[in-house]
Structure formats: C-alpha cells, structure tokens
Design an enzyme around this catalytic site. Structure first.
Site, PDB file in Angstrom:
ATOM      1  N   PRO A 153       0.819  -1.215   0.000  1.00 40.36           N
ATOM      2  CA  PRO A 153       0.000   0.000   0.000  1.00 40.36           C
ATOM      3  C   PRO A 153       0.852   1.264   0.000  1.00 40.36           C
ATOM      4  O   PRO A 153       1.877   1.335   0.682  1.00 40.36           O
ATOM      5  CB  PRO A 153      -0.811  -0.113   1.294  1.00 40.36           C
ATOM      6  CG  PRO A 153      -0.786  -1.560   1.650  1.00 40.36           C
ATOM      7  CD  PRO A 153       0.537  -2.068   1.168  1.00 40.36           C
ATOM      8  N   CYS A 154       0.408   2.244  -0.754  1.00 35.28           N
ATOM      9  CA  CYS A 154       1.063   3.561  -0.738  1.00 35.28           C
ATOM     10  C   CYS A 154       0.485   4.420   0.388  1.00 35.28           C
ATOM     11  O   CYS A 154       1.217   5.133   1.066  1.00 35.28           O
ATOM     12  CB  CYS A 154       0.882   4.256  -2.078  1.00 35.28           C
ATOM     13  SG  CYS A 154       1.722   3.424  -3.440  1.00 35.28           S
TER      14      CYS A 154
END
Length: 223
Positions: A145-146
């Site tokens: 995930p960013c």
C-alpha cells in the site's frame, strides 16, 4: 523542510503539486528503475474537499458531481466514482490489495466502523486512526500500500481527515486518491452526524514519473 499549502479544492491542490515537482523536484530512480522527479514531504490541506459550495455539505448518495476534475484529466466520471467507492469496499476485486479491503477486512476488523464507533462515543476522541500496512506481508512484498494511515478528528462539529502516503504518484494518482478520501470522509461524517471539514494529505515521497513529464508540462502551461 516540508512543502505545505492550503487550497480550496482538490483540483487546485493537484495542480500546485504538479507545478512544484516539475519545477523543484530532484530526479531519482525507484526500485523498478523508473525515472521520477521527487519532492519530499508535501502536505496539502483541502478546505472544501467536496467541491466549491461556500459551505460544508454531504455528497448526494454515490455522487461526486460537485468535485471539479482538471480539464482533460483521465480520471473522471464513472471511472473516478468507481475508484472512490473502493475506499469503502472490503472487496479486493482481484487486486493484491485495495485500500478499502485493508481498512475493512484484511486485519479481521472493520477499522472504518470502529472509527465511527469511537467518534460516536466521544466526539473529541484522538483514537479514530486506521492503518493499511501489514508488517507480516508488506515487508517482503513488492506490491504494498502507498497510503499507510488515515486519521479522523471531530472538532467544532466538523470531521477533519488526515492521511499519510509513503509514496505518491502525484500526476497519476494523487487526484483520485484525494477524491476517494473525500468519499470516505463523507461516509464517516454522515454516520457520526457531523459535517465534512478539511482533508490533509501528507505525501512523504511526492513524485511524477518520466512517462508523465510531457503531460505535466502541458498541464502547467494550460493551468
């Protein structure tokens, strides 16, 4: 030093970030070898995340029509709306991860509902915080995930939302991410019984990929 700005609407914040990175960004290559221009630690506060209205209000159900999309931008209409809905859906839809799945199902707890419960029980709570990073998986995976964290605070009858991105594709993803965050904030605010306040997005690595340099320059020229 952080680059901090305050804007009225999402599209304005996106344009200012594109301008900043293309003018002041340092060129670096990421883990995949892609050339980018990067500015570290950008912090954008959006005062009217649901669009220009002169006041705070809730979006009509499943509608983002009041949020202005930059002219000619490839995230718009049904595509943008479906992406925004993923911030609330626990369905991974065939992807390695989605933000909605990480927030609502991945850890065996619905963090969105828990945050709503906390805020209903105590409007001044400092504990309505959600995370997406799973150390058991993400320390070994290439697809991680960013967006790492989302936090909600209710103050003076408004929901203030803060989100942290470890890595942020500003040209290609910042705008739809901000719209999705607004969609999520509107849901939480509606459930808690307050208005939507400011949204603040902190991007630790704010960057634009070389493949988008030409488009970014055109946006700045026409901006």
């Amino acid at each position: 030093m952080a680059y901090e700005i305050s804007v009225d609407e999402i599209a304005e914040g996106w344009l200012k970030l594109v301008e900043k990175i293309m003018s002041d960004g340092r060129e670096i290559r990421d883990e995949r070898g892609s050339l980018t221009r990067e500015v570290m630690n950008t912090v954008v506060t959006i005062k009217n995340p649901l669009g220009r209205s002169g006041d705070f209000y809730h979006l009509p159900a499943r509608s983002l029509i009041n949020i202005r999309v930059p002219e000619g931008y490839f995230w718009s209409g049904e595509k943008l709306e479906k992406y925004s809905e993923q911030f609330l859906s626990d369905d991974r839809k065939g992807f390695v991860y989605t933000y909605g799945n990480r927030l609502r199902a991945h850890f065996g707890v619905d963090q969105v509902d828990r945050a709503i419960e906390r805020l209903k029980n105590c409007k001044e709570s400092r504990r309505a915080t959600m995370v997406t990073w799973d150390p058991k998986i993400d320390t070994e995976s290439d697809e991680v995930p960013c967006m790492i964290l989302v936090d909600f605070k209710v103050r003076e009858g408004r929901l203030f939302t803060t989100a942290l991105w470890r890595s942020h594709d500003i040209y290609g993803a910042w705008f739809p991410n901000a719209v999705g965050l607004a969609y999520l904030a509107d849901h939480v605010a509606s459930e808690v019984g307050v208005e939507v306040g400011h949204i603040t997005i902190h991007s630790i690595s704010a960057h634009i990929y070389e493949v988008n340099f030409k488009e970014a320059k055109e946006v700045i020229k026409n901006g």
